[in-house]
Design a protein around this motif. Structure first.
Motif, PDB file in Angstrom:
ATOM      1  N   SER A  99     105.576  53.524  65.625  1.00  0.00           N
ATOM      2  CA  SER A  99     106.057  52.964  64.358  1.00  0.00           C
ATOM      3  C   SER A  99     105.247  53.557  63.197  1.00  0.00           C
ATOM      4  N   ASP A 100     105.870  53.615  62.015  1.00  0.00           N
ATOM      5  CA  ASP A 100     105.151  54.123  60.843  1.00  0.00           C
ATOM      6  C   ASP A 100     103.903  53.283  60.582  1.00  0.00           C
ATOM      7  N   GLU A 101     104.026  51.963  60.819  1.00  0.00           N
ATOM      8  CA  GLU A 101     102.875  51.072  60.568  1.00  0.00           C
ATOM      9  C   GLU A 101     101.713  51.469  61.490  1.00  0.00           C
ATOM     10  N   ASP A 102     102.021  51.687  62.765  1.00  0.00           N
ATOM     11  CA  ASP A 102     100.938  52.030  63.697  1.00  0.00           C
ATOM     12  C   ASP A 102     100.361  53.411  63.384  1.00  0.00           C
ATOM     13  N   CYS A 103     101.236  54.323  62.948  1.00  0.00           N
ATOM     14  CA  CYS A 103     100.723  55.657  62.577  1.00  0.00           C
ATOM     15  C   CYS A 103      99.840  55.551  61.344  1.00  0.00           C
ATOM     16  N   ALA A 104     100.239  54.701  60.394  1.00  0.00           N
ATOM     17  CA  ALA A 104      99.418  54.516  59.186  1.00  0.00           C
ATOM     18  C   ALA A 104      98.083  53.858  59.563  1.00  0.00           C
ATOM     19  N   ALA A 105      98.137  52.969  60.549  1.00  0.00           N
ATOM     20  CA  ALA A 105      96.882  52.359  61.038  1.00  0.00           C
ATOM     21  C   ALA A 105      96.005  53.429  61.695  1.00  0.00           C
ATOM     22  N   GLY A 106      96.639  54.379  62.348  1.00  0.00           N
ATOM     23  CA  GLY A 106      95.888  55.496  62.939  1.00  0.00           C
ATOM     24  C   GLY A 106      95.211  56.331  61.882  1.00  0.00           C
ATOM     25  N   VAL A 107      95.903  56.548  60.763  1.00  0.00           N
ATOM     26  CA  VAL A 107      95.316  57.307  59.649  1.00  0.00           C
ATOM     27  C   VAL A 107      94.086  56.569  59.111  1.00  0.00           C
ATOM     28  N   GLU A 108      94.233  55.254  58.929  1.00  0.00           N
ATOM     29  CA  GLU A 108      93.083  54.449  58.437  1.00  0.00           C
ATOM     30  C   GLU A 108      91.913  54.567  59.404  1.00  0.00           C
ATOM     31  N   ALA A 109      92.217  54.481  60.691  1.00  0.00           N
ATOM     32  CA  ALA A 109      91.136  54.539  61.694  1.00  0.00           C
ATOM     33  C   ALA A 109      90.459  55.899  61.654  1.00  0.00           C
ATOM     34  N   LEU A 110      91.266  56.951  61.556  1.00  0.00           N
ATOM     35  CA  LEU A 110      90.690  58.305  61.518  1.00  0.00           C
ATOM     36  C   LEU A 110      89.864  58.491  60.255  1.00  0.00           C
ATOM     37  N   ALA A 111      90.344  57.958  59.132  1.00  0.00           N
ATOM     38  CA  ALA A 111      89.578  58.066  57.869  1.00  0.00           C
ATOM     39  C   ALA A 111      88.237  57.347  58.022  1.00  0.00           C
ATOM     40  N   ALA A 112      88.264  56.195  58.659  1.00  0.00           N
ATOM     41  CA  ALA A 112      87.002  55.430  58.855  1.00  0.00           C
ATOM     42  C   ALA A 112      86.041  56.221  59.749  1.00  0.00           C
ATOM     43  N   VAL A 113      86.581  56.869  60.766  1.00  0.00           N
ATOM     44  CA  VAL A 113      85.722  57.657  61.676  1.00  0.00           C
ATOM     45  C   VAL A 113      85.151  58.869  60.952  1.00  0.00           C
ATOM     46  N   LEU A 114      85.961  59.551  60.173  1.00  0.00           N
ATOM     47  CA  LEU A 114      85.472  60.730  59.437  1.00  0.00           C
ATOM     48  C   LEU A 114      84.428  60.317  58.405  1.00  0.00           C
ATOM     49  N   ARG A 115      84.657  59.157  57.771  1.00  0.00           N
ATOM     50  CA  ARG A 115      83.667  58.688  56.793  1.00  0.00           C
ATOM     51  C   ARG A 115      82.335  58.403  57.503  1.00  0.00           C
ATOM     52  N   GLU A 116      82.454  57.748  58.644  1.00  0.00           N
ATOM     53  CA  GLU A 116      81.259  57.382  59.441  1.00  0.00           C
ATOM     54  C   GLU A 116      80.484  58.630  59.883  1.00  0.00           C
ATOM     55  N   LEU A 117      81.208  59.673  60.257  1.00  0.00           N
ATOM     56  CA  LEU A 117      80.546  60.848  60.858  1.00  0.00           C
ATOM     57  C   LEU A 117      80.162  61.906  59.828  1.00  0.00           C
ATOM     58  N   ALA A 118      80.860  61.926  58.675  1.00  0.00           N
ATOM     59  CA  ALA A 118      80.640  63.083  57.787  1.00  0.00           C
ATOM     60  C   ALA A 118      80.217  62.709  56.377  1.00  0.00           C
ATOM     61  N   CYS A 119      80.389  61.409  56.016  1.00  0.00           N
ATOM     62  CA  CYS A 119      80.122  61.117  54.584  1.00  0.00           C
ATOM     63  C   CYS A 119      78.814  60.322  54.429  1.00  0.00           C
TER      64      CYS A 119
END
Ligand code: HGY
Ligand code: MN
Ligand code: MN
Ligand code: MN
Length: 411
Positions: free
Chosen positions: A391-411
């Motif tokens: 679903s678009d909602e779950d894919c958008a949740a995946g984007v949020e999760a990936l953004a949180a992981v990238l922030r955690e690891l790189a920012c």
């Protein structure tokens, strides 16, 4: 969550390579792949990311840290980068999400970080690995294996597609240079982590609270080419006792694979077969089939293979045929980096942690770089077929999760 934002960008990718079957035919170096490679370049430019194509045809879009200390100006390769991404190519008539979802989510995750004013301390890269499925040239994760130096570039150049076109010829025709194929150790050395977001290829998340999971492991798996040789003859005039029919041994082998897998606790599939001369009124001369076997651990996988080999060889003896089994690719078990896995699961509020029996570029990179995978819920669990969905909602949740992981690891 920006569901509309996901749908907007997804609409640019989703139609590419869709066949009348509703499945996708996105083979590497063919037109749909070239369209998506151009799309990737345009997305990188749109965001001012530094676009790069490596010696193996894998693509990158780099978001440099502000004060990027480029150690060697002649080789402006980012140090300690955090890479995310996946692949564009598909199996024949595969699903829309397997691969491209990880690349679209990566661009959107970078957008989310920028919108939130994040400034990476490490470069963040988005990758599109070539020929992950092996759908055209038969060896999965070819782009990442070449980079990791686990497949000989000369063997890769000579891999052929079902029409007999070699990888080298396909690359030349697409304007790429096959002469550069080969290991890229420096590139691997400069990666601090790799995180691949991928649609879940199973139903483990169906009904779960969390639309996103973290991968714990990839089952050991492999592909074997099984060639059955008999004697071509007339379908009508050849008496049954006089036949040496490889189709008979092949039919037995398909059932044997399934039985050995069931007994040992793994899975085995024969999804591709070629018959020579493939005539209705002639007994076959040869049958070539591909066995895909996977299991929770190496011992079970070994049991499946040895049981299969002994039963089929014995049966060939009775049929007066011969059988040859050749390993085309074997992937050992991947246990993802436990500290990274647990750190990400905690970051995502205790997201489920689950293994997968599907292979990924993340599996190849995990031998060289701390690697993690995120899975996005797939309600039907179907994959490698038109029914694959998210679903678009779950894919958008995946984007949020990936953004949180990238922030955690790189920012
Ligand atoms: O075949 C696989 O497991 C993967 O989807 N390439
Ligand atoms: Mn796949
Ligand atoms: Mn995939
Ligand atoms: Mn993959």
């Amino acid at each position: 969550m920006d569901t509309d934002g996901f749908r907007r960008l997804w609409n640019e990718v989703e139609p590419v390579g869709r066949a009348d079957s509703g499945g996708y035919v996105r083979f590497s170096w063919t037109e749909p792949d070239l369209v998506l490679r151009r799309w990737f370049l345009a997305q990188a430019k749109l965001r001012g990311l530094r676009y790069e194509e490596d010696r193996n045809g894998n693509l990158y879009a780099w978001w440099y840290a502000e004060k990027e200390e480029v150690v060697d100006p002649d080789r402006p390769r980012p140090h300690g980068a955090v890479l995310t991404g996946s692949h564009f190519d598909s199996v024949p008539h595969g699903g829309a999400y397997d691969g491209p979802l990880g690349i679209v989510a990566a661009f959107l995750a970078v957008d989310r970080l920028r919108a939130a004013g994040a400034h990476p301390k490490r470069p963040i890269g988005i990758a599109a690995f070539t020929e992950e499925e092996g759908g055209r040239f038969g060896v999965p994760c070819l782009g990442s294996r070449l980079m990791a130096g686990v497949i000989d570039p000369d063997r890769a150049r000579l891999l052929t597609d079902p029409d007999g076109v070699t990888l080298a010829e396909a690359m030349l025709e697409a304007g790429a240079d096959p002469a550069t194929l080969g290991p890229d150790p420096e590139r691997l050395e400069h990666l601090a982590a790799f995180v691949e977001l991928h649609i879940e290829q199973g139903r483990a998340l169906d009904g779960s609270e969390s639309p996103v999971a973290v991968a714990s492991a990839i089952w050991p798996h492999g592909r074997w080419r099984v060639t059955f040789t008999g004697e071509a003859d007339h379908a009508g005039t050849t008496r049954l006792p006089d036949r040496r029919d490889p189709m008979l041994t092949f039919a037995f082998a398909v059932l044997a694979a399934r039985k050995e897998a069931r007994l040992a606790g793994g899975v085995a599939t024969v999804g591709r077969v070629e018959v020579e001369p493939n005539a209705t009124n002639a007994i076959a001369a040869t049958v070539t089939a591909w066995l895909d076997a996977r299991a929770p651990d190496e011992a079970v996988l070994g049991e499946i293979l040895s049981g299969f080999e002994s039963k089929v060889t014995e049966r060939a003896g009775r049929d007066g045929t011969s059988v040859r089994i050749t390993a085309e690719s074997e992937t050992p078990i991947v246990e993802f980096d436990a500290s990274l896995r647990d750190r990400i699961a905690a970051l995502l509020g205790g997201a489920p942690v689950l293994p997968t029996a599907a292979g990924h570029d993340a599996g190849v990179l995990s031998a060289h770089v701390p690697t993690a995978m995120l899975f996005v819920r797939n309600p039907t669990g179907v994959s490698h077929a038109p029914g694959e969905s998210a679903s678009d909602e779950d894919c958008a949740a995946g984007v949020e999760a990936l953004a949180a992981v990238l922030r955690e690891l790189a920012c």
